[in-house]
Scaffold this active site. Structure first.
Site, PDB file in Angstrom:
ATOM      1  N   LYS A  13       0.823  -1.219   0.000  1.00  0.00           N
ATOM      2  CA  LYS A  13       0.000   0.000   0.000  1.00  0.00           C
ATOM      3  C   LYS A  13       0.854   1.266   0.000  1.00  0.00           C
ATOM      4  CE  LYS A  13      -4.219  -1.803   2.117  1.00  0.00           C
ATOM      5  NZ  LYS A  13      -3.851  -3.231   2.284  1.00  0.00           N
TER       6      LYS A  13
HETATM    7  C1  LIG Z   1      -4.496  -4.362   1.560  1.00  0.00           C
HETATM    8  C2  LIG Z   1      -3.715  -5.615   1.377  1.00  0.00           C
HETATM    9  C3  LIG Z   1      -4.090  -6.618   0.451  1.00  0.00           C
HETATM   10  C4  LIG Z   1      -5.365  -6.546  -0.350  1.00  0.00           C
HETATM   11  O1  LIG Z   1      -5.367  -5.520  -1.319  1.00  0.00           O
HETATM   12  P1  LIG Z   1      -6.761  -5.026  -1.929  1.00  0.00           P
HETATM   13  O2  LIG Z   1      -6.399  -3.913  -2.835  1.00  0.00           O
HETATM   14  O3  LIG Z   1      -7.582  -4.564  -0.751  1.00  0.00           O
HETATM   15  O4  LIG Z   1      -7.393  -6.169  -2.629  1.00  0.00           O
HETATM   16  C5  LIG Z   1      -3.265  -7.720   0.303  1.00  0.00           C
HETATM   17  N1  LIG Z   1      -2.147  -7.863   1.030  1.00  0.00           N
HETATM   18  C6  LIG Z   1      -1.750  -6.939   1.926  1.00  0.00           C
HETATM   19  C7  LIG Z   1      -0.504  -7.174   2.713  1.00  0.00           C
HETATM   20  C8  LIG Z   1      -2.513  -5.789   2.142  1.00  0.00           C
HETATM   21  O5  LIG Z   1      -2.111  -4.881   3.055  1.00  0.00           O
END
Ligand SMILES: *Cc1c(COP(=O)(O)O)cnc(C)c1O
Length: 387
Positions: A13
């Site tokens: 993210k």
């Molecule tokens: C947020 C997150 C996801 C999922 O991503 P989305 O865009 O919500 O589908 C997967 N792995 C990690 C480590 C995350 O922080």
């Protein structure tokens, strides 16, 4: 394996959040406005937001997390940032309480009068746009179209891949890999999208049962038919379940397939990745790898997205492997730096008082020099610490 966790909080993210922060600050300078961002977090989103928005000139970030219910690493990632535009509120309650308080604050007239209010949740288009380059860069490095297997919660990351394809990227396919919270996989595989309560799993950042970006996928798959899309989601909201028409289902399946991976398989995959390839992977990555190994190979390379450093989920990993993963450098560096947080009661009055009582310190913060650089330089500095 496409490792996307080399940002400041060791989760994928980070990258898109850094982009959104720099671009938002720049857009606000152009109009002379200021913005207060409010967000509730169970850990990861808040940490990435704090790191990205620290030192922004025109943005104040207020993060509400449930007191004692985020991991020590996640808490330190939020509370050891020395930036006077960040306020960490630890609520005596759970994540749902934090979310309720944020919704109340966003609707608070007396706050709206002081400037723009918004949130950094995963529906924010900027966060999706910032993820499109992952797919372009991976395809460019491979030199051919690939099948991407994406560990999925709110479907933001996977949707970014689909957006990349719509922009012209050659791609062999997309697979959404979900954990035992499988509402999305059931919708695509069985044609019925039904509400189920979310249950806790090792891949906690994917414990989502009503993925917010599924609506975007339905909109695209229906040929951007807003009425048809609204009908699907209104039925879902009213009845708790909706049967997808055969045409819509075929169009959805042309965009993406979906696989659900249970907890036992996730653990087995962590063990397999270590035994077979000497790789230590986080539970989210393990869900993607398990789904990837189930696919029929059609000649295209398969890319599994790796979304977090294993040390962020050390307890789950050590449960399987019998040892703790080495901390990521950014996590090791957290050390014992002083933490800043304000504990508040779980009431709208306490939350409002904390938000109104916080004032930006007048003294210049070292990060303020960031604002004197061009947006591109700031972005580079944020993404590549040595730039
Ligand atoms: C947020 C997150 C996801 C999922 O991503 P989305 O865009 O919500 O589908 C997967 N792995 C990690 C480590 C995350 O922080």
């Amino acid at each position: 394996m496409l490792e996307l966790f080399h940002g400041p909080t060791a989760a994928f993210k980070d990258l898109a959040m850094q982009l959104v922060a720099a671009l938002s600050d720049e857009a606000l300078s152009a109009t002379g406005e200021t913005l207060t961002l409010l967000t509730a977090t169970s850990g990861d989103t808040g940490a990435a937001a704090v790191r990205a928005f620290a030192g922004a000139e025109r943005i104040k970030l207020i993060v509400l997390h449930p007191l004692d219910r985020v991991s020590p690493v996640q808490r330190k990632q939020m509370t050891t940032v020395e930036a006077d535009n960040v306020l960490n509120l630890a609520v005596r309650g759970d994540f749902d309480d934090c979310q309720r308080l944020v919704k109340g604050l966003l609707a608070e007239e007396s706050l709206r009068e002081q400037g723009r209010l918004s949130s950094v949740n995963s529906i924010n288009w900027g966060r999706l746009a910032g993820q499109i380059p992952y797919y372009v860069s991976a395809t460019a490095q491979l030199g051919q179209a690939a099948t991407f297997v994406v560990p999925t919660g709110n479907f933001g990351d996977a949707f970014a891949g689909i957006a990349a394809k719509k922009m012209g990227l050659p791609a062999a396919g997309f697979v959404a890999a979900v954990n035992q919270n499988d509402a999305l996989a059931r919708a695509i595989n069985d044609g019925v999208y039904a509400r189920h309560p979310a249950v806790e799993s090792g891949s906690v950042s994917m414990d989502v049962q009503a993925p917010s970006n599924f609506e975007r996928l339905v909109y695209e798959a229906s040929g951007r038919d807003a009425d048809a899309t609204r009908a699907v989601f209104e039925t879902f909201a009213r009845e708790g379940s909706v049967t997808l028409s055969p045409d819509l289902l075929a169009a959805l399946r042309a965009e993406v397939s979906a696989v659900s991976v249970d907890e036992a398989t996730t653990k087995a995959e962590i063990a397999h990745a270590h035994a077979a390839w000497g790789r230590i992977v986080c539970p989210h990555t393990a869900v993607a790898l398990a789904a990837a190994r189930r696919l029929d190979r059609n000649g295209a390379p398969i890319v599994a997205l790796s979304t977090a450093h294993p040390s962020k989920f050390g307890a789950f990993v050590s449960d399987v492997l019998g040892f703790e993963p080495e901390p990521a450098p950014v996590i090791g560096a957290l050390g014992d730096r002083p933490e800043q947080l304000t504990v508040i009661e779980n009431t709208p009055e306490a939350a409002l008082a904390a938000v109104k009582g916080s004032r930006r310190r007048a003294d210049a913060h070292p990060l303020a020099t960031l604002a004197q650089r061009s947006p591109v330089e700031r972005l580079m500095a944020a993404l590549i610490p040595s730039a």
